[in-house]
Scaffold this active site. Sequence first.
Site, PDB file in Angstrom:
ATOM      1  N   HIS A   3      -0.214   0.369  -2.840  1.00 30.25           N
ATOM      2  CA  HIS A   3       0.691   0.287  -1.694  1.00 30.25           C
ATOM      3  C   HIS A   3       1.071   1.660  -1.140  1.00 30.25           C
ATOM      4  O   HIS A   3       1.145   1.844   0.077  1.00 30.25           O
ATOM      5  CB  HIS A   3       1.960  -0.471  -2.100  1.00 30.25           C
ATOM      6  CG  HIS A   3       2.732  -1.025  -0.955  1.00 30.25           C
ATOM      7  ND1 HIS A   3       2.235  -2.003  -0.108  1.00 30.25           N
ATOM      8  CD2 HIS A   3       3.977  -0.740  -0.493  1.00 30.25           C
ATOM      9  CE1 HIS A   3       3.139  -2.303   0.807  1.00 30.25           C
ATOM     10  NE2 HIS A   3       4.201  -1.551   0.598  1.00 30.25           N
ATOM     11  N   SER A  21       4.128  -0.873   5.282  1.00 30.12           N
ATOM     12  CA  SER A  21       4.877  -1.832   4.480  1.00 30.12           C
ATOM     13  C   SER A  21       5.922  -2.554   5.333  1.00 30.12           C
ATOM     14  O   SER A  21       5.581  -3.283   6.257  1.00 30.12           O
ATOM     15  CB  SER A  21       5.515  -1.085   3.299  1.00 30.12           C
ATOM     16  OG  SER A  21       6.208  -1.939   2.441  1.00 30.12           O
ATOM     17  N   ASP A  56      -3.191  -3.136  -4.187  1.00 36.39           N
ATOM     18  CA  ASP A  56      -1.820  -3.189  -3.673  1.00 36.39           C
ATOM     19  C   ASP A  56      -1.110  -4.418  -4.233  1.00 36.39           C
ATOM     20  O   ASP A  56      -1.519  -5.547  -3.968  1.00 36.39           O
ATOM     21  CB  ASP A  56      -1.854  -3.241  -2.147  1.00 36.39           C
ATOM     22  CG  ASP A  56      -0.502  -3.008  -1.511  1.00 36.39           C
ATOM     23  OD1 ASP A  56       0.517  -3.311  -2.156  1.00 36.39           O
ATOM     24  OD2 ASP A  56      -0.464  -2.546  -0.357  1.00 36.39           O
TER      25      ASP A  56
END
Length: 398
Positions: free
Chosen positions: A369, A170, A340
């Site tokens: 995610h 991320s 995601d």
Amino acid sequence: MSWLLSTMCLVHVCGNIFCLFETTTNPEAYMKVSKIVNHWGYTSEEYEAVTEDGYILPLNRIPHGKNNINSTAPKKVVLCQHGLFSTAGVWVSNPPSNSLAFILADAGFDVWMGNSRGSTWAKKHLYLDPNSKEFWAFSFDEMIKYDLPATINFILKKTGQKQIYYIGHSQGALIALGAFSTNQKLAEKIKLCFLLAPIATLKHVEGIVSLLPYFYPTAFKVVFSEKEFLSAVAFSKLHGYSCNAKVINDGCVAIFLSMTGYVPQHLNKSRVDVYIRHSLAGTSVQTLLHYRQAIKKGVFEAYDWGSQSLNMLHYNQTTPPLYNVEDMKIPTAMWSGGKDSLADTKDVAHLVPKISNLIYHKITADFSHLDFTVGKNAYYVSNDILKLLDKSETENLH
């Protein structure tokens, strides 16, 4: 606008609501990262790297696995960097068989886990008070410019290595893209870059985070102050109270997944207290406004200071400079998920052709995610990473 404010405020303070209920928790929900590592029978070390602008960043290390304690051979070094709102604890939030840091250590790697400024364990500075606005006056620009170089250079000095492997999830992927495309000396210190659920442009983001562009920055600062957003103090109350009670636990899961992609069957609900403790750990309001900017404009650029004159002061140009991802030449492997809501498939598709040296990209259709770090099936990604690490050493991919 009122319903948007209500939604964001709910996320910001709901930890205080859940504190009305009592329940038992997993012991790791109370632990610092080093204690979690020890809890599972691994050796843990802690260090601090100091950035050029004075932030003190904790580094957690697992120097070896359970089966290679007495090995004197130099080990290959891996740095794992967490995502937005997270801490280094995200890499050890599951039992060893499904936590990437433990898997890498048992495979013979020297594993380091970084902590970005403003996260739970990274609220120290050489001279700024963490309760001051000045301490929180940063966005992911400073993580790119200061945090990652300080972390990597400390690890290299401590281990005596000339290069390391990098794994970023991320925001950990975002700051890698920014740092390795703008700082070529730093990029030369990376053998291979692994990006999990990478974010850069966020034009197609979904879920609660997609509401950010509806907030004017001034109003956002009034509501949430100019300091910390999503304080771990509030959310960590979840780990001491109600997240194992069925009804409340389902509410915790819903809030948790509303920001990342809703695939509840991939989440071990019995460990939600641990995940919340280490995956909802706060950041600065300015960082969140930087993400608002990225969502609204759909580009990967430096923080917009709000006026041409201020941008000129900071950048010597009237608009924020772009991060040219194409300038990163490191061999790069990527994993993305079809469910995601932060690293949306359309944004990832926009990013892929900009990766100059992309050697691997795997899309898992049903991954959200957080599945890459704490999901029940995260070990599939860990296995892929181990294969590429082995291939890197035997076939000289770097």
